[in-house]
Design a protein around this motif. Structure first.
Motif, PDB file in Angstrom:
ATOM      1  N   GLY A 144       0.761  -1.243   0.000  1.00  0.00           N
ATOM      2  CA  GLY A 144       0.000   0.000   0.000  1.00  0.00           C
ATOM      3  C   GLY A 144       0.786   1.283   0.000  1.00  0.00           C
ATOM      4  N   GLY A 145       2.118   1.227   0.047  1.00  0.00           N
ATOM      5  CA  GLY A 145       2.902   2.439   0.223  1.00  0.00           C
ATOM      6  C   GLY A 145       3.004   3.341  -0.979  1.00  0.00           C
ATOM      7  N   PHE A 146       2.893   2.772  -2.184  1.00  0.00           N
ATOM      8  CA  PHE A 146       3.059   3.585  -3.388  1.00  0.00           C
ATOM      9  C   PHE A 146       1.699   4.159  -3.793  1.00  0.00           C
ATOM     10  CE2 PHE A 146       6.768   0.545  -4.259  1.00  0.00           C
ATOM     11  CZ  PHE A 146       7.637   1.332  -3.516  1.00  0.00           C
ATOM     12  N   ALA A 147       1.269   5.120  -2.997  1.00  0.00           N
ATOM     13  CA  ALA A 147      -0.060   5.712  -3.135  1.00  0.00           C
ATOM     14  C   ALA A 147      -0.073   7.031  -2.374  1.00  0.00           C
ATOM     15  CB  ALA A 147      -1.121   4.758  -2.589  1.00  0.00           C
ATOM     16  N   THR A 148      -1.233   7.671  -2.362  1.00  0.00           N
ATOM     17  CA  THR A 148      -1.369   8.896  -1.558  1.00  0.00           C
ATOM     18  C   THR A 148      -1.928   8.598  -0.174  1.00  0.00           C
ATOM     19  OG1 THR A 148      -3.560   9.305  -2.507  1.00  0.00           O
ATOM     20  CG2 THR A 148      -1.671  10.351  -3.600  1.00  0.00           C
ATOM     21  N   HIS A 149      -2.615   7.463  -0.004  1.00  0.00           N
ATOM     22  CA  HIS A 149      -3.176   7.075   1.285  1.00  0.00           C
ATOM     23  C   HIS A 149      -3.086   5.556   1.421  1.00  0.00           C
ATOM     24  CE1 HIS A 149      -5.054  10.972   0.508  1.00  0.00           C
ATOM     25  NE2 HIS A 149      -5.260  11.082   1.817  1.00  0.00           N
ATOM     26  N   ALA A 150      -3.028   5.085   2.679  1.00  0.00           N
ATOM     27  CA  ALA A 150      -3.037   3.642   2.936  1.00  0.00           C
ATOM     28  C   ALA A 150      -3.613   3.372   4.309  1.00  0.00           C
ATOM     29  CB  ALA A 150      -1.621   3.072   2.858  1.00  0.00           C
ATOM     30  N   CYS A 151      -4.349   2.272   4.418  1.00  0.00           N
ATOM     31  CA  CYS A 151      -4.838   1.806   5.716  1.00  0.00           C
ATOM     32  C   CYS A 151      -3.903   0.703   6.217  1.00  0.00           C
ATOM     33  CB  CYS A 151      -6.265   1.280   5.596  1.00  0.00           C
ATOM     34  SG  CYS A 151      -7.490   2.592   5.334  1.00  0.00           S
ATOM     35  N   ILE A 152      -3.404   0.890   7.437  1.00  0.00           N
ATOM     36  CA  ILE A 152      -2.360   0.020   7.990  1.00  0.00           C
ATOM     37  C   ILE A 152      -2.775  -0.451   9.379  1.00  0.00           C
ATOM     38  CG2 ILE A 152       0.067  -0.095   8.687  1.00  0.00           C
ATOM     39  CD1 ILE A 152      -0.117   0.368   5.744  1.00  0.00           C
ATOM     40  N   ASP A 153      -2.475  -1.709   9.681  1.00  0.00           N
ATOM     41  CA  ASP A 153      -2.654  -2.231  11.032  1.00  0.00           C
ATOM     42  C   ASP A 153      -1.914  -1.318  12.009  1.00  0.00           C
ATOM     43  OD1 ASP A 153      -2.432  -3.680  13.454  1.00  0.00           O
ATOM     44  OD2 ASP A 153      -2.373  -5.607  12.408  1.00  0.00           O
ATOM     45  N   ALA A 154      -2.631  -0.780  12.982  1.00  0.00           N
ATOM     46  CA  ALA A 154      -2.041   0.192  13.903  1.00  0.00           C
ATOM     47  C   ALA A 154      -0.877  -0.394  14.696  1.00  0.00           C
ATOM     48  CB  ALA A 154      -3.108   0.716  14.856  1.00  0.00           C
ATOM     49  N   ARG A 155      -0.829  -1.723  14.859  1.00  0.00           N
ATOM     50  CA  ARG A 155       0.271  -2.343  15.595  1.00  0.00           C
ATOM     51  C   ARG A 155       1.593  -2.241  14.839  1.00  0.00           C
ATOM     52  NH1 ARG A 155      -2.461  -8.112  16.403  1.00  0.00           N
ATOM     53  NH2 ARG A 155      -2.862  -7.634  14.212  1.00  0.00           N
ATOM     54  N   LEU A 156       1.521  -1.976  13.535  1.00  0.00           N
ATOM     55  CA  LEU A 156       2.718  -1.879  12.705  1.00  0.00           C
ATOM     56  C   LEU A 156       3.177  -0.440  12.524  1.00  0.00           C
ATOM     57  CD1 LEU A 156       1.677  -4.422   9.913  1.00  0.00           C
ATOM     58  CD2 LEU A 156       2.963  -4.870  12.015  1.00  0.00           C
ATOM     59  N   VAL A 157       2.505   0.495  13.199  1.00  0.00           N
ATOM     60  CA  VAL A 157       2.752   1.920  13.004  1.00  0.00           C
ATOM     61  C   VAL A 157       3.626   2.451  14.137  1.00  0.00           C
ATOM     62  CG1 VAL A 157       1.671   4.202  12.878  1.00  0.00           C
ATOM     63  CG2 VAL A 157       0.630   2.247  11.701  1.00  0.00           C
ATOM     64  N   MET A 158       4.667   3.173  13.766  1.00  0.00           N
ATOM     65  CA  MET A 158       5.618   3.740  14.728  1.00  0.00           C
ATOM     66  C   MET A 158       5.419   5.250  14.808  1.00  0.00           C
ATOM     67  SD  MET A 158       9.766   3.799  14.273  1.00  0.00           S
ATOM     68  CE  MET A 158      10.819   4.880  15.240  1.00  0.00           C
ATOM     69  N   PRO A 159       5.003   5.779  15.964  1.00  0.00           N
ATOM     70  CA  PRO A 159       4.931   7.236  16.106  1.00  0.00           C
ATOM     71  C   PRO A 159       6.328   7.842  15.955  1.00  0.00           C
ATOM     72  CG  PRO A 159       3.778   6.122  17.899  1.00  0.00           C
ATOM     73  CD  PRO A 159       4.579   5.080  17.182  1.00  0.00           C
ATOM     74  N   LEU A 160       6.415   8.968  15.262  1.00  0.00           N
ATOM     75  CA  LEU A 160       7.712   9.596  15.044  1.00  0.00           C
ATOM     76  C   LEU A 160       7.985  10.653  16.104  1.00  0.00           C
ATOM     77  CD1 LEU A 160       7.689  10.097  11.170  1.00  0.00           C
ATOM     78  CD2 LEU A 160       8.814   8.285  12.478  1.00  0.00           C
ATOM     79  N   PRO A 161       9.169  10.631  16.685  1.00  0.00           N
ATOM     80  CA  PRO A 161       9.523  11.690  17.632  1.00  0.00           C
ATOM     81  C   PRO A 161       9.717  13.010  16.889  1.00  0.00           C
ATOM     82  CG  PRO A 161      11.396  10.239  17.250  1.00  0.00           C
ATOM     83  CD  PRO A 161      10.235   9.624  16.541  1.00  0.00           C
ATOM     84  N   PRO A 162       9.642  14.136  17.596  1.00  0.00           N
ATOM     85  CA  PRO A 162       9.854  15.431  16.942  1.00  0.00           C
ATOM     86  C   PRO A 162      11.201  15.486  16.236  1.00  0.00           C
ATOM     87  CG  PRO A 162       9.002  15.731  19.170  1.00  0.00           C
ATOM     88  CD  PRO A 162       9.318  14.279  19.030  1.00  0.00           C
ATOM     89  N   GLY A 163      11.203  16.105  15.059  1.00  0.00           N
ATOM     90  CA  GLY A 163      12.448  16.270  14.324  1.00  0.00           C
ATOM     91  C   GLY A 163      12.820  15.118  13.411  1.00  0.00           C
ATOM     92  N   PHE A 164      11.979  14.095  13.328  1.00  0.00           N
ATOM     93  CA  PHE A 164      12.269  12.947  12.461  1.00  0.00           C
ATOM     94  C   PHE A 164      11.677  13.237  11.083  1.00  0.00           C
ATOM     95  CE2 PHE A 164      13.377   8.309  13.371  1.00  0.00           C
ATOM     96  CZ  PHE A 164      13.720   8.049  12.052  1.00  0.00           C
ATOM     97  N   ALA A 165      12.523  13.522  10.110  1.00  0.00           N
ATOM     98  CA  ALA A 165      12.069  13.899   8.773  1.00  0.00           C
ATOM     99  C   ALA A 165      11.296  12.763   8.118  1.00  0.00           C
ATOM    100  CB  ALA A 165      13.267  14.286   7.912  1.00  0.00           C
ATOM    101  N   PHE A 166      10.220  13.106   7.383  1.00  0.00           N
ATOM    102  CA  PHE A 166       9.403  12.081   6.734  1.00  0.00           C
ATOM    103  C   PHE A 166      10.221  11.250   5.746  1.00  0.00           C
ATOM    104  CE2 PHE A 166       5.738  14.889   7.900  1.00  0.00           C
ATOM    105  CZ  PHE A 166       5.039  13.945   8.635  1.00  0.00           C
TER     106      PHE A 166
END
Length: 325
Positions: A92-114
Motif C-alpha cells: 500500500g505504500g506507493f499511493a497517496t493514502h493507505a490503511c495500515i494495522d495500527a500495531r505496525l505503526v511507529m509514532p515519530l519523535p519530533p524532528g524525524f524527517a518524513f
C-alpha cells in the motif's frame, strides 16, 4: 486518492497510476496520508511475482512509508489524527493514502524527517535485529558488510559502528567504497576488482571477520565463509545477487562458526515487544546523530517506474524515496 496498481505481476512496466476510492480504516487500523515511501528489494520482486509472498490481485505495492494519521478505526487508542508516523505494512505504500494495522505503526519523535522515516524501519529494523540480537555483536569485534553501499548495507555500517565494532565494507566499485568510508567504515574492499579472501586475510591479520552481514548471496558467500573467524557468525540477510548459495557445512564445523538466518518481518510479528524495543533504541540513535538513512534520490510518487529502473541498474547508494506533495 491515487495509487500504483499491480494487476499483472510481470514487472514494474505493467504498473498503472490510477484514481481509486479512498479506503476507510477497519477496526484496529489507521489511515495514513502518505508523505514518503521508500523502495526495498522485495518491492521489485513482488511486482515480478518472484517474492515468497504472492498477494491476491490487484494490489498496491510499497512496503515502507511515512506520513500523518488522517483517520482512525475502532479500537485504536495509542494514535490520533494528525500524528506523524512511519510504518512497514507490507503493502500500500506507493499511493497517496493507505490503511495500515495500527500495531505496525511507529509514532515519530519530533524532528524525524518524513523522508528519513520512510527509509528507516525496514533497513534499520532488519540490521539491528541482525547485528545486535542474532549476532550478539560485541564492541571491538570485526564486522564484514557485503553490498555495503545499499540500503541495508549502509544501515549495517552505521549500526555496527554505534555498537563499537570495527567495520570492513565491501562494495562493487571505488565510488561505492568511498561512500562507505564517509559513513564510518574503517576499511573497504572493492570486490569488483580485488580478491576478497586475500583482502580479508590482510585486513584482519589472518583472523577473519567475527561477523559477516550478507544481503548479497551468490558467488561471494563461499569464499567469505571460508575466511570467517573462529566462532564467527554468518548472517543470512537476503540474495540481491539472485542466486541462493550452497555452503559446505564442513566449514561451519572447522571454524566453530554459525550460519544465522535473519527474517526481521517474522521477528516483528512473533516478538512485537522486542521489536518495539529495537525501534526505540534506533530512534534514540537517530536523535543522537549516530545513524541516518542514506538517500540516493527523492522522486515524486508518479515517477515510480523511473525509480524501479534506477534500482534495477544496481547503481543505487542507500535508498530511493518517493514523495507526495
Amino acid at each position: 486518492m491515487h495509487a500504483w496498481i499491480c494487476d499483472n505481476p510481470i514487472g514494474p512496466e505493467a504498473l498503472t497510476w490510477k484514481d481509486v476510492p479512498t479506503p476507510e480504516p477497519k477496526p484496529g487500523e489507521v489511515r495514513i496520508a502518505i508523505r514518503a515511501a521508500s523502495l526495498n528489494f522485495p518491492d521489485l520482486l513482488i511486482v515480478q511475482n518472484k517474492y515468497q509472498m504472492k498477494p491476491p490481485l490487484p494490489f498496491v505495492p510499497g512496503s515502507e512509508l511515512s506520513g500523518t494519521v488522517d483517520a482512525i478505526g475502532d479500537g485504536v487508542k495509542h494514535l490520533k489524527v494528525g500524528d506523524a508516523v512511519a510504518a512497514f505494512g507490507g503493502m500500500g505504500g506507493f499511493a497517496t493514502h493507505a490503511c495500515i494495522d495500527a500495531r505496525l505503526v511507529m509514532p515519530l519523535p519530533p524532528g524525524f524527517a518524513f523522508e528519513d522515516a520512510a527509509a528507516f524501519i525496514c533497513t534499520y529494523g532488519t540490521t539491528h535485529h541482525a547485528l545486535i540480537d542474532r549476532a550478539q555483536l560485541k564492541a571491538g569485534e570485526t564486522v564484514l558488510v557485503l553490498g555495503a553501499a545499499g540500503g541495508v548495507g549502509t544501515a549495517a555500517i552505521q549500526i555496527a559502528k554505534a555498537a563499537g565494532a570495527r567495520v570492513i565494507a565491501a562494495a562493487s566499485s571505488d565510488e561505492k567504497c568511498a561512500t562507505c568510508k564517509s559513513l564510518g567504515a574503517d576499511e573497504t574492499i572493492n570486490y569488483g576488482k580485488a580478491n576478497i579472501r586475500d583482502e580479508l586475510k590482510t585486513l584482519t591479520g589472518g583472523k577473519g571477520p567475527d561477523v559477516v552481514y550478507d544481503p548479497v548471496g551468490g558467488d561471494l558467500a563461499e569464499p567469505v565463509f571460508r575466511s570467517i573467524a573462529w566462532r564467527g557468525r554468518y548472517l543470512v540477510i537476503g540474495f540481491a545477487q539472485g542466486a541462493i548459495p550452497s555452503l559446505p557445512l564442513n566449514l561451519a564445523l572447522l571454524k566453530g562458526a554459525s550460519v544465522v538466518g535473519v527474517f526481521w518481518g517474522e521477528f516483528a510479528k512473533r516478538e512485537p515487544q522486542n521489536n518495539a524495543k529495537s525501534l526505540a533504541e534506533l530512534a534514540l540513535w537517530y536523535a543522537q546523530g549516530k545513524i541516518k538513512p542514506v538517500i540516493d534520490s527523492k522522486l515524486p510518487m508518479p515517477q515510480l517506474k523511473a525509480a524501479f529502473e534506477r534500482m534495477g541498474s544496481r547503481q543505487v547508494v542507500g535508498k530511493l524515496v518517493m514523495t507526495n506533495g
